[in-house]
Design a protein around this motif. Structure first.
Motif, PDB file in Angstrom:
ATOM      1  N   MET A 141     -19.001  16.944  -5.228  1.00 23.51           N
ATOM      2  CA  MET A 141     -19.902  15.931  -5.783  1.00 23.51           C
ATOM      3  C   MET A 141     -19.239  14.562  -5.804  1.00 23.51           C
ATOM      4  N   SER A 142     -19.993  13.556  -5.455  1.00 25.32           N
ATOM      5  CA  SER A 142     -19.437  12.198  -5.399  1.00 25.32           C
ATOM      6  C   SER A 142     -19.257  11.644  -6.804  1.00 25.32           C
ATOM      7  N   ARG A 143     -18.088  11.092  -7.057  1.00 22.39           N
ATOM      8  CA  ARG A 143     -17.829  10.481  -8.363  1.00 22.39           C
ATOM      9  C   ARG A 143     -17.845   8.955  -8.236  1.00 22.39           C
ATOM     10  N   TYR A 144     -17.999   8.297  -9.389  1.00 25.83           N
ATOM     11  CA  TYR A 144     -17.919   6.839  -9.418  1.00 25.83           C
ATOM     12  C   TYR A 144     -16.577   6.462 -10.059  1.00 25.83           C
ATOM     13  N   VAL A 145     -15.687   5.879  -9.261  1.00 26.52           N
ATOM     14  CA  VAL A 145     -14.320   5.630  -9.720  1.00 26.52           C
ATOM     15  C   VAL A 145     -13.989   4.136  -9.678  1.00 26.52           C
ATOM     16  N   ILE A 146     -13.428   3.634 -10.786  1.00 25.76           N
ATOM     17  CA  ILE A 146     -12.971   2.240 -10.832  1.00 25.76           C
ATOM     18  C   ILE A 146     -11.447   2.218 -10.730  1.00 25.76           C
ATOM     19  N   ILE A 147     -10.946   1.358  -9.872  1.00 30.32           N
ATOM     20  CA  ILE A 147      -9.492   1.209  -9.751  1.00 30.32           C
ATOM     21  C   ILE A 147      -9.116  -0.220 -10.090  1.00 30.32           C
ATOM     22  N   ALA A 148      -8.253  -0.392 -11.101  1.00 29.28           N
ATOM     23  CA  ALA A 148      -7.771  -1.728 -11.457  1.00 29.28           C
ATOM     24  C   ALA A 148      -6.452  -1.953 -10.740  1.00 29.28           C
ATOM     25  N   GLY A 149      -6.398  -2.995  -9.910  1.00 29.25           N
ATOM     26  CA  GLY A 149      -5.178  -3.302  -9.173  1.00 29.25           C
ATOM     27  C   GLY A 149      -5.275  -2.846  -7.730  1.00 29.25           C
ATOM     28  N   CYS A 150      -5.185  -3.830  -6.800  1.00 29.51           N
ATOM     29  CA  CYS A 150      -5.286  -3.484  -5.384  1.00 29.51           C
ATOM     30  C   CYS A 150      -3.947  -3.740  -4.692  1.00 29.51           C
ATOM     31  N   GLY A 151      -2.888  -3.255  -5.308  1.00 28.67           N
ATOM     32  CA  GLY A 151      -1.570  -3.333  -4.665  1.00 28.67           C
ATOM     33  C   GLY A 151      -1.408  -2.153  -3.714  1.00 28.67           C
ATOM     34  N   ARG A 152      -0.149  -1.798  -3.449  1.00 29.10           N
ATOM     35  CA  ARG A 152       0.078  -0.678  -2.525  1.00 29.10           C
ATOM     36  C   ARG A 152      -0.561   0.607  -3.040  1.00 29.10           C
ATOM     37  N   LEU A 153      -0.342   0.911  -4.352  1.00 24.09           N
ATOM     38  CA  LEU A 153      -0.891   2.151  -4.907  1.00 24.09           C
ATOM     39  C   LEU A 153      -2.414   2.085  -5.017  1.00 24.09           C
ATOM     40  N   GLY A 154      -2.921   1.008  -5.593  1.00 23.61           N
ATOM     41  CA  GLY A 154      -4.362   0.886  -5.799  1.00 23.61           C
ATOM     42  C   GLY A 154      -5.141   0.985  -4.493  1.00 23.61           C
ATOM     43  N   SER A 155      -4.669   0.271  -3.477  1.00 20.46           N
ATOM     44  CA  SER A 155      -5.399   0.272  -2.209  1.00 20.46           C
ATOM     45  C   SER A 155      -5.328   1.648  -1.536  1.00 20.46           C
ATOM     46  N   LEU A 156      -4.180   2.305  -1.664  1.00 23.36           N
ATOM     47  CA  LEU A 156      -4.032   3.647  -1.088  1.00 23.36           C
ATOM     48  C   LEU A 156      -5.013   4.631  -1.742  1.00 23.36           C
ATOM     49  N   LEU A 157      -5.056   4.589  -3.086  1.00 26.13           N
ATOM     50  CA  LEU A 157      -5.963   5.474  -3.820  1.00 26.13           C
ATOM     51  C   LEU A 157      -7.415   5.167  -3.467  1.00 26.13           C
ATOM     52  N   ALA A 158      -7.734   3.870  -3.393  1.00 31.52           N
ATOM     53  CA  ALA A 158      -9.105   3.461  -3.100  1.00 31.52           C
ATOM     54  C   ALA A 158      -9.549   4.026  -1.748  1.00 31.52           C
ATOM     55  N   GLU A 159      -8.681   3.910  -0.770  1.00 29.41           N
ATOM     56  CA  GLU A 159      -9.045   4.397   0.566  1.00 29.41           C
ATOM     57  C   GLU A 159      -9.192   5.913   0.601  1.00 29.41           C
ATOM     58  N   GLU A 160      -8.249   6.606  -0.041  1.00 28.85           N
ATOM     59  CA  GLU A 160      -8.301   8.085  -0.049  1.00 28.85           C
ATOM     60  C   GLU A 160      -9.590   8.569  -0.713  1.00 28.85           C
ATOM     61  N   LEU A 161      -9.900   7.990  -1.887  1.00 25.54           N
ATOM     62  CA  LEU A 161     -11.082   8.440  -2.629  1.00 25.54           C
ATOM     63  C   LEU A 161     -12.361   8.080  -1.875  1.00 25.54           C
ATOM     64  N   SER A 162     -12.372   6.898  -1.290  1.00 26.40           N
ATOM     65  CA  SER A 162     -13.534   6.451  -0.543  1.00 26.40           C
ATOM     66  C   SER A 162     -13.761   7.363   0.669  1.00 26.40           C
ATOM     67  N   ARG A 163     -12.680   7.717   1.326  1.00 25.76           N
ATOM     68  CA  ARG A 163     -12.764   8.603   2.486  1.00 25.76           C
ATOM     69  C   ARG A 163     -13.283   9.986   2.081  1.00 25.76           C
ATOM     70  N   ALA A 164     -12.898  10.411   0.874  1.00 28.24           N
ATOM     71  CA  ALA A 164     -13.321  11.734   0.402  1.00 28.24           C
ATOM     72  C   ALA A 164     -14.766  11.729  -0.099  1.00 28.24           C
ATOM     73  N   GLY A 165     -15.407  10.571  -0.088  1.00 24.24           N
ATOM     74  CA  GLY A 165     -16.824  10.535  -0.439  1.00 24.24           C
ATOM     75  C   GLY A 165     -17.143   9.988  -1.814  1.00 24.24           C
ATOM     76  N   ASP A 166     -16.129   9.575  -2.573  1.00 22.15           N
ATOM     77  CA  ASP A 166     -16.398   8.975  -3.889  1.00 22.15           C
ATOM     78  C   ASP A 166     -16.851   7.535  -3.712  1.00 22.15           C
ATOM     79  N   SER A 167     -17.676   7.044  -4.676  1.00 19.50           N
ATOM     80  CA  SER A 167     -17.951   5.606  -4.622  1.00 19.50           C
ATOM     81  C   SER A 167     -16.908   4.901  -5.479  1.00 19.50           C
ATOM     82  N   VAL A 168     -16.302   3.884  -4.892  1.00 21.05           N
ATOM     83  CA  VAL A 168     -15.121   3.268  -5.484  1.00 21.05           C
ATOM     84  C   VAL A 168     -15.338   1.773  -5.676  1.00 21.05           C
ATOM     85  N   VAL A 169     -14.895   1.271  -6.845  1.00 27.43           N
ATOM     86  CA  VAL A 169     -14.852  -0.170  -7.081  1.00 27.43           C
ATOM     87  C   VAL A 169     -13.402  -0.553  -7.343  1.00 27.43           C
TER      88      VAL A 169
END
Lengths: 136, 221
Positions: free
Chosen positions: A1-29
């Motif tokens: 099931m797709s989740r709605y995930v907020i990530i604060a901080g778009c550094g190395r870790l934040g951007s990596l997590l954002a891409e992984e979650l987005s690729r897995a089908g979650d909606s990410v902000v």
């Protein structure tokens, strides 16, 4: 099931997590107060970007934090992460909240207060110690 | 009695002087080396150069013995974490945080800070109250801003002049506590008739403050 995930901080870790979650089908902000950091996100990132300071309630409101399934506080500053995570939990009732905290002494107390905390310093120390033990 | 103050700048300096003159053993924690040197030269305070949001630094500053910690740094998140660590790790009973984003006032209290003060909020409240009436002096606010004590003077344009208190339709949860008339102090009741140049001390709440002022003084400019 797709989740709605907020990530604060778009550094190395934040951007990596954002891409992984987005690729897995979650909606990410992703939220960052430095707009240029969004350049880290690759072109196949399908989520949203909010340019703003996540310690401001107004910015979390804009990110629709009240509807989020999870929030990850992954900026480079411990205190920002601790504040954003607690606000997400107490004000917006986000069910899953995780904060990155570098200082192990801070990590311990907030863990005791019931916050979910990831301490990179401790994690890498443990990995180094494990590597040393394998050598023996 | 031991007080800890975090931050740099003049407000820290003057607050420290107050605490010292009241007999507090005072410790200042400042991240800025030059500010820390300056404090230690000018004040009879213990000065620690370091990050007051680091548990080790707070311990070194004597947080275990402190009865109050006041955090006046320029980032809301730093003031929050300093207060929370002081309370949760070292049992400091009273913590005070400066907040820059007025919305954080309530949030910080929810998160365990004893008193959170927003300068922007205070200033805007004062300005709002001052601009409309010239004959109003805000004396003090009590119970964290839930009750205000205000002095008003009845001038020629005030509709309350020559009327009894009970005729004014004041809300139930507000009170005209005292009427000062020349040298006389009157504790008023419903039949007290107000006169020109009476000075009234009134107790109001944020929700009815404007309504009470309008009933006594009429519409402001």
């Amino acid at each position: 099931m797709s989740r709605y995930v907020i990530i604060a901080g778009c550094g190395r870790l934040g951007s990596l997590l954002a891409e992984e979650l987005s690729r897995a089908g979650d909606s990410v902000v992703v939220i960052d107060k430095d707009e240029s950091r969004f350049a880290r996100l690759s072109s196949d990132f399908s989520g949203f970007r909010i340019h703003g300071d996540a310690t401001e309630l107004e910015v979390l409101r804009q990110a629709k934090a009240d509807r989020a399934d999870a929030l990850i506080a992954a900026t480079s500053l411990d205190n920002v992460n601790l504040m954003v995570a607690q606000v997400a939990r107490v004000v917006f009732h986000v069910p899953v909240v995780v904060a990155r905290v570098f200082n192990p002494a801070r990590e311990a107390i907030y863990r005791r207060l019931g916050l979910r905390v990831v301490c990179p310093t401790k994690l890498s120390a443990n990995s180094f110690l494990a590597a040393l033990q394998e050598e023996e | 009695m031991h007080a800890i103050i975090l931050g740099q700048g003049k407000s820290v300096y003057h607050l420290a002087r107050r605490f010292i003159s009241k007999g507090y053993h005072t410790t200042i924690i400042s991240r800025d080396a030059a500010a820390a040197r300056n404090f230690s030269r000018k004040l009879k305070a213990t000065v620690v150069h370091g990050d007051g949001t680091d548990p080790g630094v707070l311990e070194e500053a004597g947080a275990r013995r402190a009865s109050i910690l006041v955090s006046l740094m320029m980032e809301d998140q730093d003031n929050l974490v300093a207060c929370q660590l002081a309370k949760e790790m070292f049992g400091v009973p009273r913590t005070v945080a400066l907040v820059l984003d007025p919305e954080n006032e309530t949030v910080f209290r929810q998160l365990g800070v004893t008193v959170a003060i927003s300068v922007a909020h205070m200033l805007s409240q004062i300005i709002e109250e001052q601009v409309s009436y010239e004959d109003v002096i805000n004396l003090t606010s009590l119970a964290q801003g839930k009750v205000a004590l205000t002095e008003v003077i009845l001038t020629e344009t005030a509709p309350a002049v020559d009327r009894e208190l009970r005729e004014l339709g004041l809300p139930r949860n507000a009170l005209v506590a005292t009427v000062l008339r020349n040298d006389e102090v009157i504790i008023p009741h419903g039949e007290t008739r107000l006169r020109l140049y009476d000075r009234l001390l009134i107790l109001t709440q944020p929700g009815n403050h404007g309504q009470v002022l309008r009933a006594l003084l009429g519409e402001g400019e």
